[in-house]
Design an enzyme around this catalytic site. Structure first.
Site, PDB file in Angstrom:
ATOM      1  N   ASP A 179      -0.631  -1.211   6.137  1.00 43.53           N
ATOM      2  CA  ASP A 179       0.300  -0.124   5.859  1.00 43.53           C
ATOM      3  C   ASP A 179       1.545  -0.702   5.198  1.00 43.53           C
ATOM      4  O   ASP A 179       1.601  -1.895   4.894  1.00 43.53           O
ATOM      5  CB  ASP A 179       0.613   0.694   7.119  1.00 43.53           C
ATOM      6  N   LYS A 180       2.548   0.125   4.986  1.00 40.26           N
ATOM      7  CA  LYS A 180       3.729  -0.330   4.260  1.00 40.26           C
ATOM      8  C   LYS A 180       4.513  -1.417   4.992  1.00 40.26           C
ATOM      9  O   LYS A 180       5.338  -2.084   4.404  1.00 40.26           O
ATOM     10  CB  LYS A 180       4.637   0.849   3.927  1.00 40.26           C
TER      11      LYS A 180
END
Length: 186
Positions: free
Chosen positions: A4-5
């Site tokens: 994810d980010k």
């Protein structure tokens, strides 16, 4: 492997990667009583369908444990669960949940959990009757990434540097690519 980010592995099936218990020493330092968090967590999470609860159930089964039926169960969305098991209140969840309930977490154990979290693990703390029993660490591995944890760690270091280089060249849309970054290994 899907990051994810924040660089955390986010898809695949979670697996218990570590069970870290607290050990109680007698006043003379001779005897030790292990406080294994897994049986308590497995019992507390028995009624939950959360992916981490299912990982706990698989690990308990793998170790030959038979979780007790909880007398009560309450999901605390975003924080964990609270259950009554063998006449004890059991908390399984985030560090903030346990601290809010007055559970003392040593700096050494918190640092150990932070180290595992830095390697991409999610942490679930376990307290029984207001006393810390330890924590469980989870890694999310898909079918093609077993054994790829070191690749993930390297990507967590290299990806931000690569993005910085691309941004330095004038690209403005790189941050959009980081929302979901799919990387497959064989």
């Amino acid at each position: 492997v899907v990051l994810d980010k924040t660089g955390t592995v986010t898809t695949g099936q979670p697996e218990v990667s570590a069970v870290v218990d607290t050990t109680e020493h007698s006043s003379n330092g001779d005897s030790r009583t292990s406080r294994d968090p897994l049986p308590w967590a497995a019992s507390a999470e028995k009624l939950s369908e959360h992916p981490l609860a299912l990982a706990i159930a698989r690990e308990a089964k793998k170790r030959g444990l038979s979780p007790a039926e909880p007398e009560s169960f309450q999901a605390l969305p975003g924080h964990g669960v609270e259950a009554r098991v063998a006449e004890n209140t059991v908390l399984v969840g985030q560090e903030t949940l346990l601290r809010e309930r007055g559970v003392v977490i040593s700096d050494a154990l918190a640092q150990r959990a932070s180290g595992l979290a830095a390697l991409g693990n999610s942490i679930a703390w376990v307290a029984v009757g207001g006393e810390l029993f330890g924590f469980l660490a989870f890694i999310f591995l898909g079918p093609h990434c077993v054994g790829s944890v070191l690749v993930v760690v390297e990507l967590q270091v290299l990806l931000p540097m690569s993005v910085a280089c691309v941004r330095a060249s004038g690209a403005l849309s790189v941050s959009l690519l980081l929302e979901t970054c799919l990387l497959y290994t064989s």
